[in-house]
Structure formats: structure tokens, C-alpha cells
Design an enzyme around this catalytic site. Structure first.
Site, short mmCIF file in Angstrom:
data_model
loop_
_atom_site.label_atom_id
_atom_site.label_comp_id
_atom_site.label_asym_id
_atom_site.label_seq_id
_atom_site.Cartn_x
_atom_site.Cartn_y
_atom_site.Cartn_z
NE ARG A 151 49.94 147.09 64.99
CZ ARG A 151 49.56 147.74 66.08
NH1 ARG A 151 49.17 147.09 67.14
NH2 ARG A 151 49.55 149.04 66.13
CD GLU A 152 53.16 140.47 62.37
OE1 GLU A 152 53.14 139.52 63.16
OE2 GLU A 152 52.26 140.68 61.54
CB SER A 153 58.16 141.44 67.20
OG SER A 153 58.97 142.45 66.57
#
Length: 169
Positions: A54-56
Site C-alpha cells: 500500500r505504501e510504496s
């Protein structure tokens, strides 16, 4: 003039291919560090994988508009607190991010809803408001982490740490 243009196009294409091949070669390394640090710090591997995705989206040195960097999108102050010197270094970034998740799990008594919310919004606001914190961006983030986590668990076919559907709204 035309030869210069063609040369520029070739150089750009070559560097783009190099960047893409480097990107794909970092995924196995990132997966290794995710599994190793998650197991070491007793954080569910599917949770760490969901956060990284989700983040990267598994990009080692992506930078957000707010200044978060790396696989686990560490903010400068969080990285400094965790003694992460190079946020683009896969080993350091994942180590710091997983240590932060482990600390959040202890702080929020393994309530992974609050852990995910605090990872996204910061632990201070979530600690003050708990589940009453209903920021739409945070709610959407926690929901996406839950969905990805459950998908990870189903694909492995062995749930870890009893992260049940009730744990994240």
C-alpha cells in the site's frame, strides 16, 4: 540535429530499461527483509507485506508528496527516531518500519486496526482518539490494509496471529 535527438532517445530508453530492471530486482530482496524482520520482531508477515504494498507498491526509493521515503514510507522524524540513516536502503527501511510496527502493536495491545491507523496518521492522534478517530482517509487506508492482509493470509492458506475480520473495519 537529428542524430542528437536519436542519441537522446536511445539514452533515455536505455536508462528507463535499467531503472525498470533494477526495480524488479529489488522485489526479492525486499521480500526477504520483510519476512526476516517481521519474524524477528513478531509482526505478522502479511501485515508488513500489506503495508509495503500500500505504501510504496514495492518501490525501494519512492518519495511521497509529504516527504515519506522508501518501501515502508518512513517520514524523516520517524526514521531518525528509529535510527534509519538511509531511507532508500531496503534493509534499513524495512528494519525501521517493522520495528515501528512492533512498537505500535505493543502500544495498541495488538489491535491491528489501531496499528494500521497509527502507521498512517501517526500514533499520537490515534492514541488520543482510538477507534473514535474517523478521518475518511484513515478509514479508507485501514480498510485497504485489511483487504490486502486478508488476501495475503488466504494466499498463504495459514492465518498468522489471528488477525480476524473483526480486527479492522
Amino acid at each position: 540535429m537529428r542524430q542528437v535527438f536519436i542519441l537522446v532517445v536511445i539514452v533515455c530508453a536505455a536508462s528507463n530499461c535499467r531503472a525498470q530492471s533494477h526495480q524488479s530486482s529489488t522485489r526479492p530482496e525486499a521480500e526477504y527483509f520483510v519476512a526476516a524482520y517481521a519474524q524477528h520482531y513478531r509482526v505478522p508477515v502479511p501485515l508488513v507485506r500489506a503495508i509495503v504494498e500500500r505504501e510504496s507498491n514495492w518501490r525501494a526509493c519512492v518519495v511521497s508528496a509529504k516527504g515519506a521515503v522508501g518501501l515502508m514510507q518512513l517520514m524523516p522524524t520517524t526514521a531518525q527516531r528509529l535510527r534509519v540513516r538511509d531511507r532508500c536502503n531496503i534493509d534499513q527501511n524495512v528494519s525501521g518500519g517493522v520495528r515501528y510496527l512492533a512498537w505500535l502493536m505493543e502500544l495498541f495491545h495488538n489491535d491491528l486496526r489501531l496499528v494500521a491507523a497509527a502507521y498512517y496518521a501517526g500514533e499520537s492522534v490515534v492514541a488520543r482518539r482510538g477507534l473514535a478517530y474517523r478521518n475518511p482517509d484513515v478509514v479508507a487506508y485501514v480498510s485497504r490494509i485489511r483487504t490486502t492482509y486478508l488476501h495475503q493470509v488466504e494466499s498463504v492458506a495459514k492465518p498468522e496471529n489471528n488477525f480476524l475480520k473483526r480486527d479492522i473495519p
